[in-house]
Write an enzyme that holds these catalytic residues in place. Sequence first.
Site, mmCIF file in Angstrom:
data_model
loop_
_atom_site.group_PDB
_atom_site.id
_atom_site.type_symbol
_atom_site.label_atom_id
_atom_site.label_comp_id
_atom_site.label_asym_id
_atom_site.label_seq_id
_atom_site.Cartn_x
_atom_site.Cartn_y
_atom_site.Cartn_z
ATOM 1 N N ASP A 28 0.981 -1.077 -0.020
ATOM 2 C CA ASP A 28 -0.070 0.060 0.047
ATOM 3 C C ASP A 28 0.893 1.200 -0.001
ATOM 4 O O ASP A 28 2.150 1.201 0.341
ATOM 5 C CB ASP A 28 -0.942 0.043 1.098
ATOM 6 C CG ASP A 28 -0.221 0.024 2.695
ATOM 7 O OD1 ASP A 28 0.971 -0.124 2.559
ATOM 8 O OD2 ASP A 28 -0.810 -0.083 3.681
ATOM 9 N N CYS A 53 -13.898 -27.859 7.748
ATOM 10 C CA CYS A 53 -12.866 -27.364 7.321
ATOM 11 C C CYS A 53 -11.646 -28.347 7.357
ATOM 12 O O CYS A 53 -11.447 -29.248 8.007
ATOM 13 C CB CYS A 53 -12.457 -26.273 8.337
ATOM 14 S SG CYS A 53 -10.892 -25.335 7.975
#
Length: 376
Positions: free
Chosen positions: A89, A309
């Site tokens: 960023d 999961c």
Amino acid sequence: MLKIIKKEGNARRGIFETVHGTVQTPAFMNVGTCGAIKGGISSFDLVELKCQVELCNTYHLHLRPGDKLIHDLGGLHRFIGWKGPILTDSGGFQVFSLAGLRKIKEEGVYFSSHIDGKRIFMGPEESMQIQSNLGSTIAMAFDECVENPSTYEYSAQSCERTVRWLYRCKEEMARLNSLHDTINPHQMLFGINQGCIYDDLRIRHMQEIAKLDLDGYAIGGLAVGEPAEDMYRIIGAVEPYMPQDKPRYLMGVGTPVNILEAVYRGVDLFDCVMPSRNARHGHLFTWSGIRNIMNAKYERDLLPIDEECTCPTCQKFTRAYLRHLFKANEMLAMRLAVMHNLYFYNTLMEKIREALDQGRYEDFYKKYVNILGKRI
């Protein structure tokens, strides 16, 4: 360049080619702020957790260990041991979050380090230079992320300045990419759409920055406290003006439900600290909703966090053990929980891509949009 291979409504299934590898989109970028995922997760762990892109923070790495040091050590990929794409960023959001310590001017932003109070200046050129030193795959343009709410007048002025800064970013990146000692001469530049929660400002700003023909475009300045409905409305307003053949990135978003909604509206890339931050406090995402592992009911529970999961944590450990680790303040608790949440997010994206490939995203969206956000 992003190749769109399938569409369902506004939802897009794509292949994004970069110098550091191919990204299957929609994708979630895992946030390694200082070159590591908080909670004891290394770049090598991320491979097992199905991560495609790691996101690192320009501002924090500039402060320590220093972007010039990272450059001298061979760049960020070598430094952190990650071979895939990295997005850095610009530092704009961190400067925004230092509201009490910053002063914004046309040349850039003067602010104080949150570590030692040292005075720092960062403008478009400095942000590009730092990101070039890091050698990331994708550099984000330096922008101003205004508060929500901000006045229409200030938001309009900020948008105009962000456009001027973007021209400077593009020019500086072209210069840096041409230098003989640049670590990544193929570094991409993504522009950032701003405009607070004003539809007309957002649209006008998007039309302006689209003229620069950048490598990708982000929607910034959302997920900073405004209602989710405002965020979805802004995405819907801006989407028709975003280039079709470039990646679309919704910055700092978000919950699994936010992601489902944004993919539905045409977004390709996401990032958020939420999966790792929530995990460190025992809040775990599952295919049945959100589980707080601290609850007393898990004291004797020998099931995994989520029976559906297949993450390393769910394959080997029980809810009872994980709860015990948290209660005992063992570091392993955070590591196991963060591994689960990141795996869940990356698997969610995998299932979204699968649904798009098979032309059934509408059904997938309708099935999970009311489940993934509820508390168990």
